[in-house]
Design an enzyme around this catalytic site. Sequence first.
Site, short mmCIF file in Angstrom:
data_model
loop_
_atom_site.label_atom_id
_atom_site.label_comp_id
_atom_site.label_asym_id
_atom_site.label_seq_id
_atom_site.Cartn_x
_atom_site.Cartn_y
_atom_site.Cartn_z
N ASP A 66 0.96 -1.28 0.07
CA ASP A 66 -0.13 -0.05 -0.08
C ASP A 66 0.99 1.20 0.07
OD1 ASP A 66 -1.81 2.21 0.68
OD2 ASP A 66 -2.80 1.11 2.33
N SER A 145 -0.31 11.89 -13.87
CA SER A 145 -1.26 12.75 -13.34
C SER A 145 -2.68 12.34 -14.46
CB SER A 145 -0.90 14.05 -13.49
OG SER A 145 -1.93 15.02 -13.31
N TYR A 162 -10.46 13.58 -6.64
CA TYR A 162 -9.41 13.10 -7.74
C TYR A 162 -8.69 14.05 -8.36
CZ TYR A 162 -7.64 10.25 -11.70
OH TYR A 162 -6.90 9.56 -12.65
N LYS A 166 -4.71 14.93 -8.63
CA LYS A 166 -4.03 14.91 -9.67
C LYS A 166 -3.29 16.15 -9.85
CE LYS A 166 -4.30 10.66 -10.77
NZ LYS A 166 -3.14 9.63 -10.73
N VAL A 195 -9.00 6.58 -20.54
CA VAL A 195 -8.55 5.53 -21.06
C VAL A 195 -9.19 4.56 -20.74
CG1 VAL A 195 -6.29 4.10 -20.87
CG2 VAL A 195 -6.37 6.61 -20.74
#
Length: 243
Positions: A66, A145, A162, A166, A195
């Site tokens: 982790d 990123s 998020y 980033k 993606v």
Amino acid sequence: MGESLKGKVAIITGGGRGIGAATARLFAREGAQVVIASRTQHELQGIIAQIEDESGKGKALAVVADVSREEEVQQLFGECLATFGTLDILVNNAAVIEKRDFIDFDAETWDSIMAVNIRGSFLCSREAFRQIEKAGRGGCIVNLSSLSGVRGPEKFPGMSSYVVSKYAVTGLTESLAVEGKPLGIRVNCVAPGAVETAMLRKAAPFLKTSTTPEDVARTILFLADESQTRHMTGALIEIFSNE
């Protein structure tokens, strides 16, 4: 099979699936010895089996870790050193996402996302700096990123944590590129848009894209291959889908 990374040692976090797995397979085909880290044992073993089928035994090591936990990151880098020798390349790919309206976001979830997405990149980069400095031969870091973490593209609702994480990865890249210069450490960043990964299907199932993890992996390889990019540090490569 190429040899652009022959003799290099690479750690790839979040290597059990998606972009991390594609990068690990590609790096092994290009001659690197790869250490792939993830929190999920069975995913790691599947990627190790694929790499050994394609590139031979002894090319890859799986480490359950982790990246938000300092002691587990130290163990990861220690196992890399003991098995393959000094690190040359670090790919900070591990990331998590949680989609919910900002007004309903609880602090515990927010902190857990920051812990993986940015604390993890910090911890791994710091260990890479220390190991590479000691060896004295230079190296490189490629951070992942996102278009969510660069100015310009409109952000999606429900993804504030998020997005913030980033942006932090982009800022970390710029800072480490400066601090890495005296040590011969290049630090660059890839910022993909949509993606075709499990993360995309979770966060934005309405998005359609032709960009694959393998496409992004080739960009990461470009930045890691010093024969092509030894002159580059502090760069941010944005990847927009062609759809």
